[in-house]
Design an enzyme around this catalytic site. Sequence first.
Site, mmCIF file in Angstrom:
data_model
loop_
_atom_site.group_PDB
_atom_site.id
_atom_site.type_symbol
_atom_site.label_atom_id
_atom_site.label_comp_id
_atom_site.label_asym_id
_atom_site.label_seq_id
_atom_site.Cartn_x
_atom_site.Cartn_y
_atom_site.Cartn_z
ATOM 1 N N SER A 155 -14.705 27.072 -36.476
ATOM 2 C CA SER A 155 -14.305 25.659 -36.473
ATOM 3 C C SER A 155 -15.526 24.798 -36.720
ATOM 4 O O SER A 155 -16.665 25.276 -36.599
ATOM 5 C CB SER A 155 -13.702 25.338 -35.095
ATOM 6 O OG SER A 155 -13.636 23.943 -34.867
ATOM 7 N N TYR A 203 -12.554 24.140 -26.262
ATOM 8 C CA TYR A 203 -12.391 24.643 -27.634
ATOM 9 C C TYR A 203 -13.765 24.850 -28.277
ATOM 10 O O TYR A 203 -14.020 25.877 -28.927
ATOM 11 C CB TYR A 203 -11.559 23.617 -28.402
ATOM 12 C CG TYR A 203 -11.163 23.986 -29.810
ATOM 13 C CD1 TYR A 203 -10.094 24.835 -30.059
ATOM 14 C CD2 TYR A 203 -11.823 23.420 -30.905
ATOM 15 C CE1 TYR A 203 -9.700 25.137 -31.361
ATOM 16 C CE2 TYR A 203 -11.439 23.714 -32.205
ATOM 17 C CZ TYR A 203 -10.372 24.575 -32.431
ATOM 18 O OH TYR A 203 -9.991 24.859 -33.720
HETATM 19 C C1 GCO Z 1 -10.412 18.501 -32.949
HETATM 20 C C2 GCO Z 1 -10.401 20.015 -33.207
HETATM 21 C C3 GCO Z 1 -9.451 20.576 -34.214
HETATM 22 C C4 GCO Z 1 -9.819 20.847 -35.663
HETATM 23 C C5 GCO Z 1 -10.733 21.898 -36.165
HETATM 24 C C6 GCO Z 1 -12.039 21.362 -36.696
HETATM 25 O O1 GCO Z 1 -11.347 17.851 -33.400
HETATM 26 O O2 GCO Z 1 -9.547 17.990 -32.250
HETATM 27 O O3 GCO Z 1 -11.624 20.442 -33.483
HETATM 28 O O4 GCO Z 1 -8.396 19.727 -34.228
HETATM 29 O O5 GCO Z 1 -8.641 21.224 -36.307
HETATM 30 O O6 GCO Z 1 -10.862 23.033 -35.428
HETATM 31 O O7 GCO Z 1 -12.730 22.352 -37.356
#
Ligand code: GCO
Length: 264
Positions: free
Chosen positions: A148, A161
């Site tokens: 991500s 996350y």
């Molecule tokens: C956010 C999250 C995810 C993204 C993604 C970015 O900013 O809320 O990071 O929504 O989809 O993983 O790479």
Amino acid sequence: MSHHPLFDLTGKVALVTGATHGIGMAMAKGLGSAGATIVVNGHSSQEKIDKAVAEYEADGYKAFGYKFDVTKEDQVIAAVDKIEKEVGPIDILVNNAGIIKRVPMLEMPVEEFQQVIDTDLVGVFTMTRPVAKKMVERKQGKIINICSMMSELGRDSVGAYAAAKGGLKMLTRNMATEWARHNVQVNGIGPGYFATSQTAPIRVEGNPLNEFIISRTPAGKWGDPDDLQGAAVFLSSKASDFVTGQIVYVDGGILATIGKPANE
Ligand code: GCO
Ligand code: CA
């Protein structure tokens, strides 16, 4: 269809976790279009899995669906055995299944933090271990971990996350380190901001975050999930046989820049 030999996945079996929708489905279709047989999983609804398999088949791909939870080791081990018996040896594993919770850390219960780490980080280890064991025995395999922007950058409300995806980047490098000598390549794909159900809560008109993402992305737009297919095929194919431990960011340039003021 004929394929360039370096990118030909004909006869390969690709397990893409969580590929019932979103970027997982887009990447799985990319692998299918290069010739791979697609295996998808989901953990909640058999109906959703059946619908996805029907969609893959309607698009002309060979596809199979299995219901199991990547966080439950007993389910994973049983599923891997079943898939290898019924479909064939897993040549390609894409660890795409994941969850996100957008909660400021001061308000986030430890149990919720733990749940994100369990799925997005520990789940990848749980899923990969039995698959990699067989790949190592066969001296051949491709593993792709879906990272991500949050493997590199923080953002308000996504602490759990970010911790999981940052960890996943290092898990990728460590898997690469341990398995390269067995001809198993382990890489990551780091998607930028893509128009999927996962980002639907952000992509609402009037939400300042929507405008921010567009202006923060040098390409000036949300990504189309199909934009991930090239990286997925490359990292699944012979073309990447000496590439391991890398994270390929498919982000319209986000990580290249500090960004610019809005309206410029
Ligand atoms: C956010 C999250 C995810 C993204 C993604 C970015 O900013 O809320 O990071 O929504 O989809 O993983 O790479
Ligand atoms: Ca083909």
